[in-house]
Design a protein around this motif. Structure first.
Motif, PDB file in Angstrom:
ATOM      1  N   VAL A  99       0.864  -1.176   0.000  1.00 29.58           N
ATOM      2  CA  VAL A  99       0.000   0.000   0.000  1.00 29.58           C
ATOM      3  C   VAL A  99       0.902   1.228   0.000  1.00 29.58           C
ATOM      4  CG1 VAL A  99      -1.881  -1.209   1.186  1.00 29.58           C
ATOM      5  CG2 VAL A  99      -0.158   0.008   2.537  1.00 29.58           C
ATOM      6  N   HIS A 100       0.299   2.406  -0.061  1.00 30.49           N
ATOM      7  CA  HIS A 100       1.123   3.614  -0.118  1.00 30.49           C
ATOM      8  C   HIS A 100       2.010   3.749   1.118  1.00 30.49           C
ATOM      9  CE1 HIS A 100      -0.629   4.798  -3.777  1.00 30.49           C
ATOM     10  NE2 HIS A 100      -1.696   5.427  -3.322  1.00 30.49           N
ATOM     11  N   ASP A 120      -4.605   6.676   2.116  1.00 35.65           N
ATOM     12  CA  ASP A 120      -4.025   5.514   1.446  1.00 35.65           C
ATOM     13  C   ASP A 120      -5.102   4.751   0.675  1.00 35.65           C
ATOM     14  OD1 ASP A 120      -2.668   3.157   0.747  1.00 35.65           O
ATOM     15  OD2 ASP A 120      -1.359   3.318   2.501  1.00 35.65           O
ATOM     16  N   GLY A 121      -5.238   5.058  -0.613  1.00 33.13           N
ATOM     17  CA  GLY A 121      -6.247   4.412  -1.441  1.00 33.13           C
ATOM     18  C   GLY A 121      -6.100   2.901  -1.527  1.00 33.13           C
ATOM     19  N   PRO A 122      -4.896   2.376  -1.783  1.00 38.37           N
ATOM     20  CA  PRO A 122      -4.734   0.916  -1.821  1.00 38.37           C
ATOM     21  C   PRO A 122      -5.087   0.237  -0.494  1.00 38.37           C
ATOM     22  CG  PRO A 122      -2.905   1.960  -2.937  1.00 38.37           C
ATOM     23  CD  PRO A 122      -3.686   3.062  -2.283  1.00 38.37           C
ATOM     24  N   LEU A 123      -4.850   0.918   0.624  1.00 38.82           N
ATOM     25  CA  LEU A 123      -5.246   0.361   1.910  1.00 38.82           C
ATOM     26  C   LEU A 123      -6.762   0.261   2.016  1.00 38.82           C
ATOM     27  CD1 LEU A 123      -4.369  -0.610   4.733  1.00 38.82           C
ATOM     28  CD2 LEU A 123      -4.551   1.773   5.487  1.00 38.82           C
ATOM     29  N   LEU A 124      -7.453   1.313   1.578  1.00 35.44           N
ATOM     30  CA  LEU A 124      -8.916   1.268   1.566  1.00 35.44           C
ATOM     31  C   LEU A 124      -9.419   0.123   0.702  1.00 35.44           C
ATOM     32  CD1 LEU A 124     -10.226   4.941   1.285  1.00 35.44           C
ATOM     33  CD2 LEU A 124     -10.416   3.378   3.226  1.00 35.44           C
ATOM     34  N   ALA A 125      -8.788  -0.084  -0.461  1.00 34.69           N
ATOM     35  CA  ALA A 125      -9.211  -1.166  -1.351  1.00 34.69           C
ATOM     36  C   ALA A 125      -9.018  -2.527  -0.689  1.00 34.69           C
ATOM     37  CB  ALA A 125      -8.429  -1.087  -2.662  1.00 34.69           C
ATOM     38  N   VAL A 162      -4.954   9.929  12.294  1.00 31.81           N
ATOM     39  CA  VAL A 162      -4.192   9.952  11.040  1.00 31.81           C
ATOM     40  C   VAL A 162      -2.712   9.789  11.349  1.00 31.81           C
ATOM     41  CG1 VAL A 162      -3.706  11.219   8.921  1.00 31.81           C
ATOM     42  CG2 VAL A 162      -5.887  11.586  10.112  1.00 31.81           C
ATOM     43  N   PHE A 163      -2.129   8.756  10.768  1.00 35.73           N
ATOM     44  CA  PHE A 163      -0.700   8.520  10.934  1.00 35.73           C
ATOM     45  C   PHE A 163      -0.090   8.214   9.573  1.00 35.73           C
ATOM     46  CE2 PHE A 163      -2.155   8.092  15.198  1.00 35.73           C
ATOM     47  CZ  PHE A 163      -1.071   8.417  16.004  1.00 35.73           C
ATOM     48  N   ASP A 164       1.044   8.842   9.317  1.00 34.66           N
ATOM     49  CA  ASP A 164       1.864   8.508   8.155  1.00 34.66           C
ATOM     50  C   ASP A 164       2.965   7.604   8.689  1.00 34.66           C
ATOM     51  OD1 ASP A 164       3.325   8.312   5.870  1.00 34.66           O
ATOM     52  OD2 ASP A 164       3.814  10.438   5.703  1.00 34.66           O
ATOM     53  N   GLY A 165       2.799   6.303   8.508  1.00 34.40           N
ATOM     54  CA  GLY A 165       3.644   5.359   9.224  1.00 34.40           C
ATOM     55  C   GLY A 165       3.235   5.379  10.685  1.00 34.40           C
ATOM     56  N   SER A 166       4.135   5.817  11.539  1.00 35.09           N
ATOM     57  CA  SER A 166       3.848   5.885  12.971  1.00 35.09           C
ATOM     58  C   SER A 166       3.833   7.324  13.488  1.00 35.09           C
ATOM     59  CB  SER A 166       4.894   5.080  13.748  1.00 35.09           C
ATOM     60  OG  SER A 166       6.197   5.552  13.450  1.00 35.09           O
ATOM     61  N   ARG A 167       3.683   8.307  12.565  1.00 28.59           N
ATOM     62  CA  ARG A 167       3.748   9.712  12.969  1.00 28.59           C
ATOM     63  C   ARG A 167       2.549  10.487  12.430  1.00 28.59           C
ATOM     64  NH1 ARG A 167       9.648  11.890  11.498  1.00 28.59           N
ATOM     65  NH2 ARG A 167       9.220  13.325  13.243  1.00 28.59           N
ATOM     66  N   PRO A 171       1.545  27.554  20.635  1.00 32.23           N
ATOM     67  CA  PRO A 171       0.816  26.946  19.510  1.00 32.23           C
ATOM     68  C   PRO A 171       1.721  26.785  18.292  1.00 32.23           C
ATOM     69  CG  PRO A 171      -0.396  28.798  20.466  1.00 32.23           C
ATOM     70  CD  PRO A 171       0.971  28.832  21.058  1.00 32.23           C
ATOM     71  N   VAL A 172       1.393  25.798  17.487  1.00 29.12           N
ATOM     72  CA  VAL A 172       2.143  25.511  16.264  1.00 29.12           C
ATOM     73  C   VAL A 172       1.448  26.179  15.087  1.00 29.12           C
ATOM     74  CG1 VAL A 172       2.941  23.680  14.727  1.00 29.12           C
ATOM     75  CG2 VAL A 172       2.929  23.311  17.203  1.00 29.12           C
ATOM     76  N   ARG A 173       2.194  26.842  14.235  1.00 36.00           N
ATOM     77  CA  ARG A 173       1.664  27.429  13.002  1.00 36.00           C
ATOM     78  C   ARG A 173       2.127  26.602  11.805  1.00 36.00           C
ATOM     79  NH1 ARG A 173      -2.093  30.659  15.411  1.00 36.00           N
ATOM     80  NH2 ARG A 173      -1.113  31.697  17.185  1.00 36.00           N
ATOM     81  N   ASP A 174       1.414  26.732  10.703  1.00 39.84           N
ATOM     82  CA  ASP A 174       1.739  25.946   9.513  1.00 39.84           C
ATOM     83  C   ASP A 174       3.205  26.074   9.117  1.00 39.84           C
ATOM     84  OD1 ASP A 174      -0.541  24.541   8.838  1.00 39.84           O
ATOM     85  OD2 ASP A 174      -1.388  26.134   7.600  1.00 39.84           O
ATOM     86  N   ALA A 175       3.738  27.287   9.216  1.00 42.15           N
ATOM     87  CA  ALA A 175       5.099  27.544   8.741  1.00 42.15           C
ATOM     88  C   ALA A 175       6.146  26.748   9.514  1.00 42.15           C
ATOM     89  CB  ALA A 175       5.408  29.036   8.830  1.00 42.15           C
ATOM     90  N   HIS A 176       5.817  26.363  10.757  1.00 45.38           N
ATOM     91  CA  HIS A 176       6.798  25.663  11.588  1.00 45.38           C
ATOM     92  C   HIS A 176       6.299  24.294  12.049  1.00 45.38           C
ATOM     93  CE1 HIS A 176       9.118  29.361  11.656  1.00 45.38           C
ATOM     94  NE2 HIS A 176       8.031  30.017  12.046  1.00 45.38           N
ATOM     95  N   ALA A 177       5.237  23.793  11.452  1.00 44.18           N
ATOM     96  CA  ALA A 177       4.667  22.520  11.879  1.00 44.18           C
ATOM     97  C   ALA A 177       5.619  21.363  11.574  1.00 44.18           C
ATOM     98  CB  ALA A 177       3.329  22.288  11.184  1.00 44.18           C
ATOM     99  N   ALA A 178       5.607  20.371  12.464  1.00 43.50           N
ATOM    100  CA  ALA A 178       6.436  19.176  12.304  1.00 43.50           C
ATOM    101  C   ALA A 178       5.610  17.961  12.682  1.00 43.50           C
ATOM    102  CB  ALA A 178       7.678  19.266  13.184  1.00 43.50           C
ATOM    103  N   PRO A 179       5.932  16.799  12.136  1.00 44.32           N
ATOM    104  CA  PRO A 179       5.191  15.586  12.513  1.00 44.32           C
ATOM    105  C   PRO A 179       5.449  15.198  13.959  1.00 44.32           C
ATOM    106  CG  PRO A 179       7.036  15.041  11.086  1.00 44.32           C
ATOM    107  CD  PRO A 179       6.965  16.524  11.126  1.00 44.32           C
ATOM    108  N   SER A 180       4.607  14.330  14.481  1.00 42.96           N
ATOM    109  CA  SER A 180       4.798  13.836  15.842  1.00 42.96           C
ATOM    110  C   SER A 180       6.097  13.037  15.931  1.00 42.96           C
ATOM    111  CB  SER A 180       3.603  12.972  16.248  1.00 42.96           C
ATOM    112  OG  SER A 180       3.508  11.831  15.423  1.00 42.96           O
ATOM    113  N   PRO A 181       6.613  12.840  17.154  1.00 44.72           N
ATOM    114  CA  PRO A 181       7.916  12.174  17.297  1.00 44.72           C
ATOM    115  C   PRO A 181       7.909  10.728  16.831  1.00 44.72           C
ATOM    116  CG  PRO A 181       6.859  12.459  19.421  1.00 44.72           C
ATOM    117  CD  PRO A 181       6.046  13.243  18.441  1.00 44.72           C
ATOM    118  N   VAL A 182       9.083  10.276  16.442  1.00 45.46           N
ATOM    119  CA  VAL A 182       9.252   8.877  16.052  1.00 45.46           C
ATOM    120  C   VAL A 182       9.166   8.009  17.303  1.00 45.46           C
ATOM    121  CG1 VAL A 182      10.815   7.186  15.023  1.00 45.46           C
ATOM    122  CG2 VAL A 182      10.720   9.521  14.120  1.00 45.46           C
TER     123      VAL A 182
END
Length: 281
Positions: free
Chosen positions: A11-12, A101-106, A146-151, A261-272
């Motif tokens: 999947v993706h 993730d479209g293939p995951l939905l399928a 919503v997680f991209d992998g584990s983040r 607060p986090v703004r779009d310009a400085h946003a980061a994913p959650s920790p690994v």
């Protein structure tokens, strides 16, 4: 009847596997690259295996009177654990699910299908884009898992994202999100500070061991324009197989402390997550 066998598919997000539960005849665990994503029991959609899913279900259970249909927007779908739960416990609910993730939905649709009459509408797409396109005041509850992998992806951690969620909720509606962190909770604290820019009332649900900084783990965030049923949530969370606490008010303010607060310009994913934190076999 033939024994169910595992299913593996690219999947993706990596390699997805559907693993049959030996203890429940139609129970299935979904993993992606070894990390658990969802658990569903096709015979009993009200059965919730994961503790964080139970805690998010408490938010759904207390969002309206027992059995009353809800309009729910799910950001992130996986195997549709919570949409199936809502369909079973609140028949007639209208639910929209957005999964990147479209293939995951399928894969899920093929091997773990949901009945057409459940009122669950599913589509592949980006959660932030779907949220920004949703009509104002169109949801009773928004469930973000919503997680991209584990983040958690960076674009779902900002004040701009929080304001988009607040716009879509009806007065008194609830936003709930699954995140993961560990002491000193830089990410969790920043997310609470971020939600505070868009919502008047906040709480979080987590196991005491996580809140005390003893291990990496999940925390369920809850936000609303109106008062939250913190006492009811606390009773339900305390009665779970792995009891959790509800932090709110002064205790939550102490946790947030001076976090910004986090703004779009400085946003980061959650920790690994640390190695092995969420892996299976």
């Amino acid at each position: 009847m033939a024994e169910p066998i595992p299913v593996t598919r690219a999947v993706h997000g990596g390699t997805a596997r559907l693993l049959p539960d030996l203890d429940r005849p139609r129970g299935w665990l979904l993993t992606v690259d070894g990390a658990p994503q969802s658990y569903v029991d096709l015979d009993d959609p009200a059965h919730l295996e994961f503790e964080y899913a139970r805690r998010m279900a408490h938010v759904l259970d207390t969002a309206a009177g027992p059995g009353r249909p809800l309009d729910v927007l799910h950001l992130g779908g996986g195997a549709l654990t919570l949409p199936r739960y809502v369909a079973a416990t609140r028949p007639g609910s209208r639910q929209r699910v957005v999964e990147a993730d479209g293939p995951l939905l399928a894969l899920v649709a093929e091997h773990l299908p949901w009945p057409e009459e459940t009122g669950i509408a599913v589509r592949a797409g980006d959660a932030r884009a779907a949220l920004e396109a949703a009509p104002e005041a169109s949801a009773d509850v928004i469930v973000a898992d919503v997680f991209d992998g584990s983040r958690v992806p960076a674009h779902l951690t900002s004040a701009e994202y929080a304001r988009a969620a607040a716009r879509v909720l009806r007065p008194g509606g609830r936003y709930t999100a699954n995140v993961a962190d560990q002491a000193p909770f830089a990410f969790l604290r920043s997310q609470l500070a971020t939600l505070r820019t868009a919502f008047a009332h906040l709480c979080l649900i987590a196991e005491p061991a996580v809140l005390r900084g003893r291990r990496f783990g999940n925390a369920v965030l809850v936000a609303s324009h109106g008062d939250l049923p913190v006492d009811a949530l606390a009773r339900r969370a305390a009665g779970d197989p792995f009891p959790a606490r509800v932090a709110h008010g002064a205790a939550l303010a102490r946790l947030v402390a001076d976090a910004e607060p986090v703004r779009d310009a400085h946003a980061a994913p959650s920790p690994v997550p640390p190695g092995g934190a969420f892996s299976v076999g």
